[in-house]
Write a protein that holds these residues in place. Structure first.
Motif, PDB file in Angstrom:
ATOM      1  N   LYS A  78      78.292  60.331   1.895  1.00 48.27           N
ATOM      2  CA  LYS A  78      77.260  61.731   1.826  1.00 48.27           C
ATOM      3  C   LYS A  78      75.581  61.328   2.441  1.00 48.27           C
ATOM      4  CE  LYS A  78      75.941  63.325  -2.639  1.00 48.27           C
ATOM      5  NZ  LYS A  78      75.774  64.204  -3.568  1.00 48.27           N
ATOM      6  N   VAL A  79      75.222  62.508   3.375  1.00 48.84           N
ATOM      7  CA  VAL A  79      73.848  62.283   4.164  1.00 48.84           C
ATOM      8  C   VAL A  79      73.650  63.653   3.474  1.00 48.84           C
ATOM      9  CG1 VAL A  79      72.804  62.318   5.461  1.00 48.84           C
ATOM     10  CG2 VAL A  79      75.266  60.770   5.932  1.00 48.84           C
ATOM     11  N   VAL A  80      72.206  62.832   2.646  1.00 46.29           N
ATOM     12  CA  VAL A  80      71.316  64.331   1.691  1.00 46.29           C
ATOM     13  C   VAL A  80      69.700  64.131   2.276  1.00 46.29           C
ATOM     14  CG1 VAL A  80      73.224  65.241   0.167  1.00 46.29           C
ATOM     15  CG2 VAL A  80      71.137  62.980  -0.362  1.00 46.29           C
ATOM     16  N   ARG A  81      69.448  65.249   1.675  1.00 43.90           N
ATOM     17  CA  ARG A  81      67.623  65.289   2.535  1.00 43.90           C
ATOM     18  C   ARG A  81      66.616  64.604   1.151  1.00 43.90           C
ATOM     19  NH1 ARG A  81      65.960  69.038   6.437  1.00 43.90           N
ATOM     20  NH2 ARG A  81      63.782  68.587   6.958  1.00 43.90           N
ATOM     21  N   CYS A  82      65.542  63.677   1.355  1.00 46.41           N
ATOM     22  CA  CYS A  82      64.986  62.734   0.477  1.00 46.41           C
ATOM     23  C   CYS A  82      63.422  64.217   0.363  1.00 46.41           C
ATOM     24  CB  CYS A  82      64.565  61.571   0.743  1.00 46.41           C
ATOM     25  SG  CYS A  82      66.121  60.709   1.038  1.00 46.41           S
ATOM     26  N   THR A  83      63.317  64.276  -0.532  1.00 52.16           N
ATOM     27  CA  THR A  83      61.353  64.081  -0.416  1.00 52.16           C
ATOM     28  C   THR A  83      61.030  63.612  -0.871  1.00 52.16           C
ATOM     29  OG1 THR A  83      62.442  66.803  -1.180  1.00 52.16           O
ATOM     30  CG2 THR A  83      60.687  66.838  -0.775  1.00 52.16           C
ATOM     31  N   LYS A  84      59.361  63.591  -0.194  1.00 55.79           N
ATOM     32  CA  LYS A  84      58.202  63.065  -0.497  1.00 55.79           C
ATOM     33  C   LYS A  84      57.827  63.018  -1.893  1.00 55.79           C
ATOM     34  CE  LYS A  84      56.390  62.020   2.928  1.00 55.79           C
ATOM     35  NZ  LYS A  84      55.012  61.456   4.149  1.00 55.79           N
ATOM     36  N   GLN A  85      57.693  62.232  -2.907  1.00 56.71           N
ATOM     37  CA  GLN A  85      57.059  62.413  -3.864  1.00 56.71           C
ATOM     38  C   GLN A  85      55.756  61.917  -4.182  1.00 56.71           C
ATOM     39  OE1 GLN A  85      59.133  64.299  -6.294  1.00 56.71           O
ATOM     40  NE2 GLN A  85      57.860  64.552  -7.938  1.00 56.71           N
ATOM     41  N   LYS A  86      54.647  62.739  -4.113  1.00 57.86           N
ATOM     42  CA  LYS A  86      53.697  61.887  -4.688  1.00 57.86           C
ATOM     43  C   LYS A  86      52.783  61.004  -6.226  1.00 57.86           C
ATOM     44  CE  LYS A  86      50.036  62.779  -1.474  1.00 57.86           C
ATOM     45  NZ  LYS A  86      49.482  63.363  -0.050  1.00 57.86           N
ATOM     46  N   LYS A  87      53.848  62.717  -7.113  1.00 55.71           N
ATOM     47  CA  LYS A  87      53.493  61.955  -7.941  1.00 55.71           C
ATOM     48  C   LYS A  87      54.092  61.278  -8.653  1.00 55.71           C
ATOM     49  CE  LYS A  87      49.393  64.946  -9.620  1.00 55.71           C
ATOM     50  NZ  LYS A  87      49.347  66.422 -10.344  1.00 55.71           N
ATOM     51  N   PRO A  88      53.912  60.114 -10.368  1.00 51.72           N
ATOM     52  CA  PRO A  88      55.536  59.718 -10.948  1.00 51.72           C
ATOM     53  C   PRO A  88      56.417  60.330 -11.172  1.00 51.72           C
ATOM     54  CG  PRO A  88      53.252  58.140 -11.438  1.00 51.72           C
ATOM     55  CD  PRO A  88      53.310  59.581 -10.925  1.00 51.72           C
ATOM     56  N   PHE A  89      57.130  60.571 -11.264  1.00 50.10           N
ATOM     57  CA  PHE A  89      58.291  61.467 -11.448  1.00 50.10           C
ATOM     58  C   PHE A  89      58.086  61.421 -13.606  1.00 50.10           C
ATOM     59  CE2 PHE A  89      60.660  58.743  -8.612  1.00 50.10           C
ATOM     60  CZ  PHE A  89      60.989  60.020  -7.457  1.00 50.10           C
ATOM     61  N   TRP A  90      57.702  60.998 -13.829  1.00 50.94           N
ATOM     62  CA  TRP A  90      57.258  61.359 -15.600  1.00 50.94           C
ATOM     63  C   TRP A  90      55.671  60.894 -16.126  1.00 50.94           C
ATOM     64  CZ3 TRP A  90      59.853  63.375 -19.370  1.00 50.94           C
ATOM     65  CH2 TRP A  90      58.857  63.725 -20.294  1.00 50.94           C
ATOM     66  N   MET A  91      55.182  62.072 -16.365  1.00 53.98           N
ATOM     67  CA  MET A  91      53.847  61.200 -16.263  1.00 53.98           C
ATOM     68  C   MET A  91      53.157  62.337 -17.528  1.00 53.98           C
ATOM     69  SD  MET A  91      50.929  60.919 -13.519  1.00 53.98           S
ATOM     70  CE  MET A  91      50.859  62.793 -13.533  1.00 53.98           C
ATOM     71  N   PRO A  92      53.910  62.227 -19.504  1.00 57.18           N
ATOM     72  CA  PRO A  92      53.235  62.941 -19.925  1.00 57.18           C
ATOM     73  C   PRO A  92      51.776  62.838 -19.877  1.00 57.18           C
ATOM     74  CG  PRO A  92      54.434  61.201 -20.550  1.00 57.18           C
ATOM     75  CD  PRO A  92      54.900  60.908 -19.366  1.00 57.18           C
ATOM     76  N   GLU A  93      51.488  64.174 -21.055  1.00 54.37           N
ATOM     77  CA  GLU A  93      49.667  64.065 -21.408  1.00 54.37           C
ATOM     78  C   GLU A  93      49.643  63.165 -22.344  1.00 54.37           C
ATOM     79  OE1 GLU A  93      48.446  67.263 -22.696  1.00 54.37           O
ATOM     80  OE2 GLU A  93      48.701  68.286 -20.216  1.00 54.37           O
ATOM     81  N   ARG A  94      50.869  62.749 -23.298  1.00 54.69           N
ATOM     82  CA  ARG A  94      50.942  61.856 -24.418  1.00 54.69           C
ATOM     83  C   ARG A  94      50.381  60.868 -24.162  1.00 54.69           C
ATOM     84  NH1 ARG A  94      56.913  63.411 -25.564  1.00 54.69           N
ATOM     85  NH2 ARG A  94      57.916  61.151 -24.331  1.00 54.69           N
ATOM     86  N   ALA A  95      50.878  60.442 -23.247  1.00 53.34           N
ATOM     87  CA  ALA A  95      50.589  58.923 -22.917  1.00 53.34           C
ATOM     88  C   ALA A  95      49.228  57.910 -22.890  1.00 53.34           C
ATOM     89  CB  ALA A  95      51.073  58.429 -21.470  1.00 53.34           C
ATOM     90  N   LYS A  96      48.220  59.483 -22.294  1.00 53.78           N
ATOM     91  CA  LYS A  96      46.506  58.958 -21.742  1.00 53.78           C
ATOM     92  C   LYS A  96      46.097  59.587 -23.697  1.00 53.78           C
ATOM     93  CE  LYS A  96      46.521  57.895 -17.537  1.00 53.78           C
ATOM     94  NZ  LYS A  96      46.596  58.665 -15.846  1.00 53.78           N
ATOM     95  N   LEU A  97      46.912  60.023 -24.358  1.00 49.32           N
ATOM     96  CA  LEU A  97      46.158  61.016 -25.264  1.00 49.32           C
ATOM     97  C   LEU A  97      45.418  59.975 -25.620  1.00 49.32           C
ATOM     98  CD1 LEU A  97      44.928  63.936 -26.056  1.00 49.32           C
ATOM     99  CD2 LEU A  97      47.774  64.157 -27.819  1.00 49.32           C
ATOM    100  N   THR A  98      44.392  60.287 -26.796  1.00 53.46           N
ATOM    101  CA  THR A  98      43.165  59.550 -28.136  1.00 53.46           C
ATOM    102  C   THR A  98      42.781  59.982 -28.825  1.00 53.46           C
ATOM    103  OG1 THR A  98      43.256  57.600 -26.323  1.00 53.46           O
ATOM    104  CG2 THR A  98      42.255  57.309 -28.644  1.00 53.46           C
ATOM    105  N   PRO A  99      43.238  60.254 -30.104  1.00 55.21           N
ATOM    106  CA  PRO A  99      44.356  60.018 -30.673  1.00 55.21           C
ATOM    107  C   PRO A  99      45.571  60.393 -30.186  1.00 55.21           C
ATOM    108  CG  PRO A  99      42.538  61.119 -32.227  1.00 55.21           C
ATOM    109  CD  PRO A  99      42.347  61.159 -30.995  1.00 55.21           C
ATOM    110  N   PRO A 100      46.171  59.381 -30.803  1.00 59.00           N
ATOM    111  CA  PRO A 100      47.932  60.435 -29.997  1.00 59.00           C
ATOM    112  C   PRO A 100      48.308  61.420 -31.019  1.00 59.00           C
ATOM    113  CG  PRO A 100      48.013  57.770 -29.845  1.00 59.00           C
ATOM    114  CD  PRO A 100      46.664  58.639 -31.296  1.00 59.00           C
ATOM    115  N   ARG A 101      49.167  62.114 -31.015  1.00 63.09           N
ATOM    116  CA  ARG A 101      49.903  63.178 -32.208  1.00 63.09           C
ATOM    117  C   ARG A 101      50.658  62.102 -33.426  1.00 63.09           C
ATOM    118  NH1 ARG A 101      55.450  66.934 -31.447  1.00 63.09           N
ATOM    119  NH2 ARG A 101      55.417  67.375 -33.185  1.00 63.09           N
ATOM    120  N   LYS A 102      50.265  62.585 -34.352  1.00 68.54           N
ATOM    121  CA  LYS A 102      50.922  62.401 -35.740  1.00 68.54           C
ATOM    122  C   LYS A 102      51.986  63.124 -35.759  1.00 68.54           C
ATOM    123  CE  LYS A 102      52.267  59.489 -39.121  1.00 68.54           C
ATOM    124  NZ  LYS A 102      51.250  58.751 -40.321  1.00 68.54           N
ATOM    125  N   TYR A 103      53.555  62.371 -35.746  1.00 66.28           N
ATOM    126  CA  TYR A 103      54.741  62.610 -36.636  1.00 66.28           C
ATOM    127  C   TYR A 103      54.279  63.662 -37.866  1.00 66.28           C
ATOM    128  CZ  TYR A 103      56.129  63.650 -31.176  1.00 66.28           C
ATOM    129  OH  TYR A 103      56.027  63.826 -30.440  1.00 66.28           O
TER     130      TYR A 103
END
Lengths: 539, 398
Positions: B373-398
């Motif tokens: 099948k032929v389908v449409r694509c959309t360009k994406q600037k940012k990564p698909f997954w980029m949660p805040e927790r990846a950069k948060l310091t100190p990280p959340r303690k579970y």
């Protein structure tokens, strides 16, 4: 006084979905909710400090991924995670493990019955085939078979084409399937009672039918037609509990400038000249809108919040007789540690997922007999999950909570109304049964919430605590849901719609009812459709 | 002779963590990385992927190449080799780098740890010792030690990863920012913990002398028991890194020194890694060619795509029209993203066609029959997954 374009009554997940799509289309949208929290039955509650129960619905497989994607629910915090194996326990303590991989599962079945291990492949293929057909209808409005409008004819042709593609033999089978009982349907596949009982058990969840009642085969299908990322029949958990789903949809609603007012129970829908024009809150306040959408079940909508005299003749009676019977209980238990179960190996993938305290077909049918007599069984069917073994956010580290869904629990007892004492006795019956399979279980209990249909109706507003907002029997499905002639989300009052699970495609946390209703409203407003119409699966 | 020893000459090397990992590899799903026996997955790839996004998991990176580069000339040698300026790198900091041939074609990417004034560790996916030796010609004060077989390394990734390390009693772990590392004592060995990873999520990588590997594993799994710890392999890694928008050798790029066909390798600009190229540095390998590449614009540009439907666009061509008459690129990696619920991909698209309509022709199989099948694509600037927790310091303690 501010007038809204649309007011949605009830902030359950379908109400929120409906509102999100209306707001996204530019409508000035308000959701009014009677409780001080949103989510209805898709909710996470901290009833004991540190423990977060999904205290109504507890697992998820029906959520339409095209809606998840379209409303950007991941951005709003939703992530659905799969949990792995499920174990079914027989009356005499035997276990049947549904391993997450075909080879080991085949071996497990084969150890009980080589015949059944083989037949399981055929059952899975048959159920998949049926499921695929139904799945295609989930995000579509059922056609009115008596109408000659082009859209209805087009939709009828779509159904006929999909149905016809099954092939002649399968069409007969499929029609038979809709009217069969789960147990009899499975007789054609299996000889082992535990395998049969385990496979039949989804056929009674949430319904006032027994494993031998005609119609329970469809309930079985309704429970296995969902998927997690395309794997049909798989179940997932919402990270953070089922409330995370409602919260994420509410996030999407707010992104599009929709409003939610909690603590705002609706007393009446205000009707003028046959048109719904607003809602009167119990506080006395009146709020007006061009469109009123009820996310309450059909019975509650037409018998509780609309004046009888405002309804066309016959509707009140239809609603009063709408089949929405209370049949299920829920016991949520906080545990100080993971329970250990008899006859289960030390395998973390299988000993902490789902537990089906199934017993046997006979035990399940006996439990149903008790329900018919207005009692609960001393040996009920319990479907359990331990979400905290898979989700680190719902209990303190090393601690757990267990969701127990009980079939059956009557809405009214033969010996008088529910009382706190009777409710607690019911809870005791449940933990007594689990203790039989997990010695020491009771010692782990930190907190327990017992919910009978009485509590569920009182708090959530579901009539008789029926989880589907009305039985999923053929007389109440597709173009018959909730009533013949009203299956396209438009209700007998002008400008009034319904968007809850009382509408097609019925119960389950799918967002489909809310989305479909939004599509119909946008059509009536002559606005472009922005609601996804399929789930993009080329199955 | 027992069966295990049979063919021992030809069997793969075992990682320092192998004993523990083999016990958990329920599915016996193994592949190979730099001569090491290496897990594809352990139980179920999608479940393991979800551990990265939901709880935490460990990924054995012992087969990664680790070079200790010491001496007065270490900094100038590395700075001449890589395209990024590392002269400002502070001790206990890490930077992501790539290095190129004279023609500006990318040889490999990796990370540089600054251990001290004249001491660095370079890590990368493929062996680069020969290139390092070439790059050190003319520098007198430099020593290169290959730590690959002596240092064990394990990646601990996912939202509960911090809680695991915190429960292990690692002091100061809460203050570690992305690309920081600390070195502490563990089991009488030096344990280096870096806040790095290949998943786009909160995570750490742990580096230890190989004789302490099992002790480290046991400590991680004992603390991790309450945090859903689970080993994961190549398949889950590949899913997580694609969502995070990270490139993978032999998917997005072909290492220049191993490329046969002309320009079937890539420049950093083609791979969207222009930010790694610092022309303020007067001299580094490939500078001239890269200047030209930047000026003329790269032939291809790596692009993130959101694709209609749910069928992964694996090995598909990209077209500028629905009729598929004008081919303008090719997909390098594609998957259905279970977390984002989107059909995602990375693709090399001819730079001059980046603003065209984008269509992809997808082939898929259904019960032995091929469909497309032929389908449409959309360009994406940012990564698909980029949660805040990846950069948060100190990280959340579970």
């Amino acid at each position: 006084m501010k007038k809204y374009d649309a007011i949605i009554i009830g902030a359950g997940h379908n109400g929120l979905t409906n509102a999100a799509y209306l707001a996204k289309a530019g409508l000035n949208t308000l959701v009014v909710e009677k409780n001080d929290y949103i989510g209805g039955a898709a909710v996470t509650r901290e009833l004991h400090k540190g423990w977060f129960y999904s205290n109504c619905s507890y697992v998820c497989s029906m959520m339409r991924q095209s809606i998840h994607r379209d409303l950007n629910l991941t951005k709003h915090g939703l992530i659905l995670v799969p949990y792995l194996g499920t174990v079914n326990f027989s009356d005499d303590g035997d276990t049947l493990s549904a391993y997450h991989s075909e080879g080991p599962y085949y071996n497990e079945l084969r150890a009980r019955s080589p015949h059944d291990a083989d037949a399981m492949f055929r059952l899975q293929a048959d159920l998949n085939r049926y499921a695929q057909l139904i799945r295609k209808t989930l995000l579509r409005t059922p056609p009115d078979p008596t109408s000659f409008r082009p859209r209805d004819i087009k939709e009828m042709l779509f159904l006929a084409k999909e149905f016809g593609a099954l092939g002649e033999q399968e069409i007969y089978e499929y029609i038979r399937f809709f009217t069969m009982s789960a147990a009899e349907y499975l007789d054609d596949y299996f000889e082992d009672d535990l395998i049969k009982a385990a496979m039949a058990s989804p056929g009674i969840i949430g319904t006032a039918l027994g494993v031998y009642s005609p119609g329970s085969a469809y309930i079985l299908l309704h429970h296995v037609m969902g998927d997690v990322d395309g794997s049909i029949g798989a179940w997932g958990l919402a990270r953070g509990g089922m409330g995370a789903i409602s919260k994420a949809i509410a996030g999407a609603l707010k992104e599009h400038h929709g409003e939610i007012r909690t603590n705002s129970p609706v007393q009446k829908i205000i009707v003028k000249n046959g048109k719904a024009i607003g809602v009167a809150l119990e506080s006395g306040e009146e709020v007006y809108a061009s469109i009123i959408v009820s996310n309450l079940d059909a019975k509650r909508t037409f018998t509780k919040i609309i004046d009888k005299k405002d309804l066309p003749q016959g509707i009140y009676e239809k609603a009063k007789n709408f089949k929405i019977r209370g049949s299920s209980g829920k016991v949520n238990i906080a545990l100080s540690a993971l329970p250990k179960f008899n006859n289960l190996p030390d395998n973390k993938y299988i000993n902490r997922g789902g537990q089906g305290f199934t017993g046997s077909l006979k035990t399940m049918e006996k439990a149903y007999d008790c329900w018919k007599r207005g009692r609960w069984s001393e040996d009920p069917f319990i479907e359990s999950v331990i979400p905290s073994a898979w989700d680190p956010t719902v209990a303190p580290p090393g601690k757990h909570w267990m969701s127990n869904f009980i079939q059956y629990c009557p809405a009214e007892l033969a010996d008088g109304p529910w009382t706190p004492e009777k409710r607690d006795q019911f809870g005791q019956t449940v933990i007594d049964k689990i203790e039989r399979y997990s010695p020491g279980f009771k010692d782990l209990i930190v907190h327990m919430e017992v919910r009978t249909p009485y509590e569920i109706e009182k708090e959530i507003g579901l009539t008789e605590g029926n989880i589907f907002q009305g039985e999923l029997t053929i007389d109440q499905l597709l173009f018959n849901r909730p009533f013949p002639g009203y299956s396209q989300y438009r209700m007998p009052l002008k400008n009034m719609y319904m968007c809850g699970s009382s509408t097609h495609p019925g119960g389950g946390v799918s967002s489909a009812c809310g989305a479909n209703a939004a599509r119909e409203i946008l059509i009536d407003l002559k606005k472009p459709n922005t609601v996804p119409e399929d789930d993009c699966f080329d199955e | 002779m027992n069966n295990h020893n049979k063919f021992s000459d030809e069997r793969l090397k075992l990682s320092p963590f192998h004993e523990r990992q083999a016990a958990l590899n329920v599915r016996d799903a193994w592949s190979v990385w730099n001569g090491y026996k290496f897990a594809d997955y352990y139980y179920d790839a999608e479940y393991e992927y979800f551990c990265i996004r939901n709880t935490c998991g460990t990924y054995d990176i012992s087969p990664m190449q680790k070079y200790l580069i010491k001496g007065k000339d270490a900094e100038s040698m590395l700075n001449r080799m890589v395209t990024r300026d590392i002269s400002n790198l502070a001790p206990n900091r890490i930077t992501y780098v790539c290095w190129c041939t004279n023609e500006g074609r990318m040889i490999d990417d990796g990370t540089i740890f600054k251990i001290g004034a004249n001491e660095y560790m370079l890590t990368c996916g493929s062996p680069n010792l020969a290139w390092l030796k070439k790059a050190s010609f003319g520098y007198s004060s430099i020593e290169i030690e290959d730590l690959t077989d002596t240092v064990a390394a394990i990646s601990l990734q996912g939202p509960t990863s911090f809680s695991v390390l915190d429960d292990m009693g690692i002091a100061g772990i809460e203050n570690l920012r992305p690309f920081d590392f600390i070195t502490i004592e563990f089991n009488n060995s030096e344990l280096t913990i870096s806040r790095t990873g290949f998943t786009g999520d909160l995570g750490y990588e742990l580096w230890i002398e190989k004789n302490s590997a099992i002790a480290l594993w046991d400590a991680l799994y004992s603390a991790g028991e309450n945090y859903g710890i689970q080993p994961y392999g190549e398949t889950a890694t590949n899913m997580a890194r694609l969502e995070a928008g990270f490139i993978m050798p032999y998917m997005e790029f072909n290492e220049a020194l191993k490329t046969v066909h002309f320009q079937h390798d890539q420049t950093p600009f083609e791979l969207n890694l222009g930010w790694l190229v610092d022309f303020k540095k007067p001299i580094f390998n490939g500078r001239g060619a890269l200047l030209t590449d930047k000026k003329n614009g790269p032939t291809y540009t790596l692009t993130k795509l959101d694709i209609e439907g749910n069928k992964p666009a694996e090995a598909s061509y990209i077209y500028a029209d629905e009729k598929c008459t004008k081919e303008i690129g090719y997909v390098t990696s594609a998957m259905w993203s279970p977390a984002v619920k989107a059909n995602i991909a990375m693709a090399m698209i001819k730079t001059q066609h980046l603003d065209d309509e984008l269509w992809v022709e997808i082939y898929y199989e259904k019960e032995l029959r091929q469909y497309d099948k032929v389908v449409r694509c959309t360009k994406q600037k940012k990564p698909f997954w980029m949660p805040e927790r990846a950069k948060l310091t100190p990280p959340r303690k579970y």
